[in-house]
Structures are given as structure tokens and as C-alpha cells.
Design a protein around this motif. Structure first.
Motif, PDB file in Angstrom:
ATOM      1  N   PRO A 175       0.823  -1.214   0.000  1.00 36.99           N
ATOM      2  CA  PRO A 175       0.000   0.000   0.000  1.00 36.99           C
ATOM      3  C   PRO A 175       0.852   1.256   0.000  1.00 36.99           C
ATOM      4  CG  PRO A 175       0.008  -1.002   2.175  1.00 36.99           C
ATOM      5  CD  PRO A 175       0.736  -1.954   1.261  1.00 36.99           C
ATOM      6  N   ASP A 176       0.356   2.296  -0.649  1.00 38.29           N
ATOM      7  CA  ASP A 176       1.047   3.582  -0.622  1.00 38.29           C
ATOM      8  C   ASP A 176       0.985   4.209   0.767  1.00 38.29           C
ATOM      9  OD1 ASP A 176       1.352   3.122  -3.295  1.00 38.29           O
ATOM     10  OD2 ASP A 176       0.123   4.805  -3.971  1.00 38.29           O
ATOM     11  N   VAL A 177      -0.134   4.002   1.444  1.00 33.96           N
ATOM     12  CA  VAL A 177      -0.330   4.511   2.807  1.00 33.96           C
ATOM     13  C   VAL A 177      -0.984   3.402   3.620  1.00 33.96           C
ATOM     14  CG1 VAL A 177      -1.443   6.263   4.240  1.00 33.96           C
ATOM     15  CG2 VAL A 177      -0.680   6.872   1.929  1.00 33.96           C
ATOM     16  N   ASP A 178      -0.463   3.142   4.814  1.00 34.91           N
ATOM     17  CA  ASP A 178      -1.037   2.129   5.696  1.00 34.91           C
ATOM     18  C   ASP A 178      -0.793   2.582   7.130  1.00 34.91           C
ATOM     19  OD1 ASP A 178      -2.169  -0.112   6.764  1.00 34.91           O
ATOM     20  OD2 ASP A 178      -0.647  -1.519   6.053  1.00 34.91           O
ATOM     21  N   LEU A 179      -1.730   3.338   7.673  1.00 32.61           N
ATOM     22  CA  LEU A 179      -1.572   3.966   8.986  1.00 32.61           C
ATOM     23  C   LEU A 179      -2.589   3.397   9.965  1.00 32.61           C
ATOM     24  CD1 LEU A 179      -1.165   7.706   7.879  1.00 32.61           C
ATOM     25  CD2 LEU A 179       0.620   5.967   8.175  1.00 32.61           C
ATOM     26  N   ARG A 180      -2.142   3.170  11.204  1.00 36.98           N
ATOM     27  CA  ARG A 180      -3.009   2.572  12.210  1.00 36.98           C
ATOM     28  C   ARG A 180      -2.793   3.223  13.570  1.00 36.98           C
ATOM     29  NH1 ARG A 180      -2.148  -3.933  11.022  1.00 36.98           N
ATOM     30  NH2 ARG A 180      -2.530  -3.841   8.762  1.00 36.98           N
ATOM     31  N   VAL A 181      -3.870   3.395  14.276  1.00 38.86           N
ATOM     32  CA  VAL A 181      -3.830   3.746  15.693  1.00 38.86           C
ATOM     33  C   VAL A 181      -4.486   2.578  16.410  1.00 38.86           C
ATOM     34  CG1 VAL A 181      -4.635   5.327  17.471  1.00 38.86           C
ATOM     35  CG2 VAL A 181      -3.906   6.222  15.246  1.00 38.86           C
ATOM     36  N   ASP A 182      -3.725   1.838  17.188  1.00 44.83           N
ATOM     37  CA  ASP A 182      -4.224   0.580  17.741  1.00 44.83           C
ATOM     38  C   ASP A 182      -4.934   0.732  19.086  1.00 44.83           C
ATOM     39  OD1 ASP A 182      -3.532  -1.003  15.605  1.00 44.83           O
ATOM     40  OD2 ASP A 182      -1.556  -1.493  16.392  1.00 44.83           O
ATOM     41  N   PHE A 183      -4.573   1.744  19.870  1.00 44.48           N
ATOM     42  CA  PHE A 183      -5.237   1.921  21.159  1.00 44.48           C
ATOM     43  C   PHE A 183      -4.986   3.340  21.640  1.00 44.48           C
ATOM     44  CE2 PHE A 183      -5.974   1.307  25.731  1.00 44.48           C
ATOM     45  CZ  PHE A 183      -7.210   0.672  25.680  1.00 44.48           C
ATOM     46  N   SER A 184      -6.043   4.154  21.646  1.00 43.93           N
ATOM     47  CA  SER A 184      -5.916   5.559  22.012  1.00 43.93           C
ATOM     48  C   SER A 184      -7.256   6.076  22.499  1.00 43.93           C
ATOM     49  CB  SER A 184      -5.460   6.380  20.795  1.00 43.93           C
ATOM     50  OG  SER A 184      -5.589   7.776  21.033  1.00 43.93           O
ATOM     51  N   PRO A 185      -7.277   7.017  23.463  1.00 46.59           N
ATOM     52  CA  PRO A 185      -8.553   7.609  23.864  1.00 46.59           C
ATOM     53  C   PRO A 185      -9.141   8.533  22.802  1.00 46.59           C
ATOM     54  CG  PRO A 185      -6.732   8.677  25.001  1.00 46.59           C
ATOM     55  CD  PRO A 185      -6.160   7.498  24.273  1.00 46.59           C
ATOM     56  N   ARG A 186      -8.329   8.925  21.814  1.00 43.62           N
ATOM     57  CA  ARG A 186      -8.805   9.787  20.723  1.00 43.62           C
ATOM     58  C   ARG A 186      -8.194   9.288  19.408  1.00 43.62           C
ATOM     59  NH1 ARG A 186      -7.052  14.856  20.842  1.00 43.62           N
ATOM     60  NH2 ARG A 186      -8.920  15.737  19.884  1.00 43.62           N
ATOM     61  N   PRO A 187      -8.633   8.134  18.919  1.00 40.99           N
ATOM     62  CA  PRO A 187      -7.949   7.521  17.782  1.00 40.99           C
ATOM     63  C   PRO A 187      -8.041   8.319  16.481  1.00 40.99           C
ATOM     64  CG  PRO A 187      -9.964   6.334  18.270  1.00 40.99           C
ATOM     65  CD  PRO A 187      -9.746   7.291  19.402  1.00 40.99           C
ATOM     66  N   LEU A 188      -9.151   9.010  16.243  1.00 42.18           N
ATOM     67  CA  LEU A 188      -9.248   9.759  14.992  1.00 42.18           C
ATOM     68  C   LEU A 188      -8.337  10.980  15.017  1.00 42.18           C
ATOM     69  CD1 LEU A 188     -13.009   9.510  14.003  1.00 42.18           C
ATOM     70  CD2 LEU A 188     -11.101   7.958  13.565  1.00 42.18           C
ATOM     71  N   ALA A 189      -8.235  11.638  16.151  1.00 40.66           N
ATOM     72  CA  ALA A 189      -7.284  12.744  16.266  1.00 40.66           C
ATOM     73  C   ALA A 189      -5.857  12.244  16.100  1.00 40.66           C
ATOM     74  CB  ALA A 189      -7.454  13.450  17.604  1.00 40.66           C
ATOM     75  N   ALA A 190      -5.559  11.091  16.696  1.00 40.78           N
ATOM     76  CA  ALA A 190      -4.219  10.514  16.573  1.00 40.78           C
ATOM     77  C   ALA A 190      -3.937  10.089  15.136  1.00 40.78           C
ATOM     78  CB  ALA A 190      -4.063   9.332  17.520  1.00 40.78           C
ATOM     79  N   LEU A 191      -4.947   9.553  14.450  1.00 41.57           N
ATOM     80  CA  LEU A 191      -4.763   9.150  13.058  1.00 41.57           C
ATOM     81  C   LEU A 191      -4.531  10.368  12.175  1.00 41.57           C
ATOM     82  CD1 LEU A 191      -4.751   6.669  11.183  1.00 41.57           C
ATOM     83  CD2 LEU A 191      -7.198   7.041  10.825  1.00 41.57           C
ATOM     84  N   ARG A 192      -5.264  11.440  12.420  1.00 37.41           N
ATOM     85  CA  ARG A 192      -5.033  12.661  11.637  1.00 37.41           C
ATOM     86  C   ARG A 192      -3.635  13.207  11.896  1.00 37.41           C
ATOM     87  NH1 ARG A 192      -6.572  16.046   8.351  1.00 37.41           N
ATOM     88  NH2 ARG A 192      -8.665  15.200   8.027  1.00 37.41           N
ATOM     89  N   GLU A 193      -3.210  13.221  13.137  1.00 39.76           N
ATOM     90  CA  GLU A 193      -1.866  13.695  13.456  1.00 39.76           C
ATOM     91  C   GLU A 193      -0.813  12.838  12.748  1.00 39.76           C
ATOM     92  OE1 GLU A 193       0.857  14.790  17.400  1.00 39.76           O
ATOM     93  OE2 GLU A 193      -1.020  13.660  17.611  1.00 39.76           O
ATOM     94  N   THR A 194      -1.036  11.541  12.733  1.00 39.26           N
ATOM     95  CA  THR A 194      -0.100  10.639  12.062  1.00 39.26           C
ATOM     96  C   THR A 194      -0.063  10.897  10.566  1.00 39.26           C
ATOM     97  OG1 THR A 194      -0.485   8.946  13.736  1.00 39.26           O
ATOM     98  CG2 THR A 194       0.488   8.216  11.672  1.00 39.26           C
ATOM     99  N   TRP A 195      -1.241  11.071   9.944  1.00 33.98           N
ATOM    100  CA  TRP A 195      -1.292  11.353   8.517  1.00 33.98           C
ATOM    101  C   TRP A 195      -0.609  12.674   8.188  1.00 33.98           C
ATOM    102  CZ3 TRP A 195      -1.041  10.418   3.756  1.00 33.98           C
ATOM    103  CH2 TRP A 195      -1.456  11.327   2.792  1.00 33.98           C
ATOM    104  N   GLU A 196      -0.849  13.689   8.981  1.00 32.48           N
ATOM    105  CA  GLU A 196      -0.251  14.994   8.679  1.00 32.48           C
ATOM    106  C   GLU A 196       1.260  14.980   8.836  1.00 32.48           C
ATOM    107  OE1 GLU A 196      -2.508  17.804  10.974  1.00 32.48           O
ATOM    108  OE2 GLU A 196      -4.219  17.707   9.572  1.00 32.48           O
ATOM    109  N   ALA A 197       1.776  14.106   9.707  1.00 31.09           N
ATOM    110  CA  ALA A 197       3.228  13.934   9.806  1.00 31.09           C
ATOM    111  C   ALA A 197       3.768  13.104   8.652  1.00 31.09           C
ATOM    112  CB  ALA A 197       3.573  13.271  11.139  1.00 31.09           C
ATOM    113  N   TYR A 198       2.984  12.128   8.199  1.00 34.59           N
ATOM    114  CA  TYR A 198       3.433  11.210   7.150  1.00 34.59           C
ATOM    115  C   TYR A 198       3.287  11.803   5.753  1.00 34.59           C
ATOM    116  CZ  TYR A 198       3.818   6.778   4.573  1.00 34.59           C
ATOM    117  OH  TYR A 198       4.212   5.784   3.733  1.00 34.59           O
ATOM    118  N   ALA A 199       2.252  12.588   5.539  1.00 39.16           N
ATOM    119  CA  ALA A 199       1.921  13.065   4.188  1.00 39.16           C
ATOM    120  C   ALA A 199       3.084  13.749   3.467  1.00 39.16           C
ATOM    121  CB  ALA A 199       0.708  13.995   4.246  1.00 39.16           C
ATOM    122  N   PRO A 200       3.851  14.654   4.118  1.00 36.22           N
ATOM    123  CA  PRO A 200       4.944  15.303   3.389  1.00 36.22           C
ATOM    124  C   PRO A 200       6.032  14.342   2.924  1.00 36.22           C
ATOM    125  CG  PRO A 200       4.406  16.515   5.396  1.00 36.22           C
ATOM    126  CD  PRO A 200       3.701  15.194   5.474  1.00 36.22           C
TER     127      PRO A 200
END
Length: 215
Positions: A175-200
Motif C-alpha cells: 500500500p502507498d499509505v497504511d496507517l493505524r492507531v491501535d489503542f488511544s482515547p482519541r484515535p481519529l485525532a491521533a490518526l489525523r496527526e499521524t497522517w499529517e506527519a506522514y503526508a509530506p
């Protein structure tokens, strides 16, 4: 207690899958993709075997509808399963077993399908699709994230989410992108943060995979 989405990008032919739920590590179980073939979601009382089996059916020439029909016909516990399939032509199909309890819903649009179980209300999948379609000019990963965020804003599951994942499958075996948040109290916020760090870095990582001297 899961809501998820599949999208095919009409410009690139890439497939996208996104999912979130109130149990850990959803990205290891629900979304499955294959270059040039399509994508599968398997959830509710999840049978992970349905992901690879659905992709094999698509590879054999089945349409999304035919693949879902075959999965349902050959699954001994089909009444507990919820699946969705997106094929290479952008056709979609889905199945929700009659034994799954709670609020169940689905929505389909051009080249996309959203499904959910044990939801807070039946508007969640449509909100996801509307958000994805409204962001048609954005990168596929961004569209997937916006869809998950819209699903949560529409009510989500009504209980706290703890994991989320998104995948973009381009023309390669990986996959070109394969991002996961496996355990977090705010997984969608964590996933967005991960994507914004990964995207560049995403294009550089891809270039280095294909040509090590790049960058």
C-alpha cells in the motif's frame, strides 16, 4: 460497533479503506486491499478470512456483487458477518447478517460504500459518504480521514472509539499509505496527526522503494 468506508479514486484507480471502532487494533482485522483488484471490509463478528477470500474472488474476475454473494454463500456463520466489497471498476456491494444486533446501516455512492454496526444512529454511513464525496479533489487519504471524522460527528458508535486505520492501495504490491492507531482515547485525532506527519514524506518513501537512490 464499527464504521468503515471503501473508496476508489477515479483519477488514479487507487483504492482506499478506512475504519474505526471501540475495540483495539481494528486495522489488523477489517480492511483488505489488493492492487488492481479492489478492496474488502469484514466486520461485526469479524472473520478475517473473508478479506483475502474476497480479494481472491475479485482477482478471479468476480464483480463486487458476485464476490459478496460468494462470500455469503460459503460462510457458515454468515448471519453474524458484515462485509463490503469494492471492485476495480468502482462497483460496490455489501451484506449485513440478520443476527447482528443494534443500529445497522449502509450507504453507497459512485465508487464508494460505507457500512456500520451497533451505531448510535443510522445516519453515520451516509455522513461518511457525503464527506468523502464533497472532498473529491483532496488526496485519497484525506478523503478517508474526513469520512471517519464525519461519521464520528454524526454520532459514531455512541461509545468511545479506541482504534482506527486507513489504507491507500496504489498499483504496487504494497500500500502507498497504511496507517493505524491501535489503542488511544482519541484515535481519529491521533490518526489525523499521524497522517499529517506522514503526508509530506509519502511520495519520497514511495520513490525510495522504487528507486533507492531517490532523495
Amino acid at each position: 460497533m464499527t464504521f468503515s468506508l471503501l473508496i476508489r479514486c477515479p483519477r488514479t484507480g487507487a483504492f482506499g479503506a478506512a475504519v474505526t471502532t471501540s475495540s483495539p487494533a481494528v486495522g489488523a482485522r477489517v480492511p483488505w486491499t489488493a492492487a488492481g483488484q479492489g478492496a474488502v471490509l469484514t466486520q461485526a463478528r469479524t472473520d478475517m478470512r473473508l478479506g483475502p477470500r474476497g480479494l481472491a474472488l475479485l482477482a478471479s474476475g468476480c464483480t463486487a456483487e458476485e464476490a459478496v454473494a460468494a462470500l455469503v454463500a460459503t460462510s457458515p456463520h454468515r448471519q453474524w458477518r458484515q462485509v463490503a466489497v469494492l471492485d476495480a471498476a468502482g462497483r460496490t456491494a455489501h451484506w449485513t447478517g440478520p443476527s447482528i444486533r443494534g443500529v445497522l446501516a449502509s450507504a453507497e455512492g459512485p465508487g464508494c460504500v460505507a457500512i456500520g454496526n451497533i451505531l448510535s444512529n443510522d445516519r453515520v454511513p451516509r455522513a461518511m459518504l457525503d464527506a468523502a464525496l464533497a472532498a473529491a479533489e483532496e488526496p485519497l487519504a484525506e478523503r478517508l480521514l474526513r469520512a471517519l471524522e464525519a461519521g464520528e460527528a454524526a454520532g459514531g458508535e455512541g461509545v468511545p472509539l479506541v482504534s482506527a486505520a486507513l489504507r491507500v492501495q496504489g498499483p504496487h504490491v504494497f500500500p502507498d499509505v497504511d496507517l493505524r492507531v491501535d489503542f488511544s482515547p482519541r484515535p481519529l485525532a491521533a490518526l489525523r496527526e499521524t497522517w499529517e506527519a506522514y503526508a509530506p514524506m509519502a511520495e519520497l518513501y514511495l520513490a525510495r522503494a522504487l528507486e533507492a537512490a531517490s532523495g
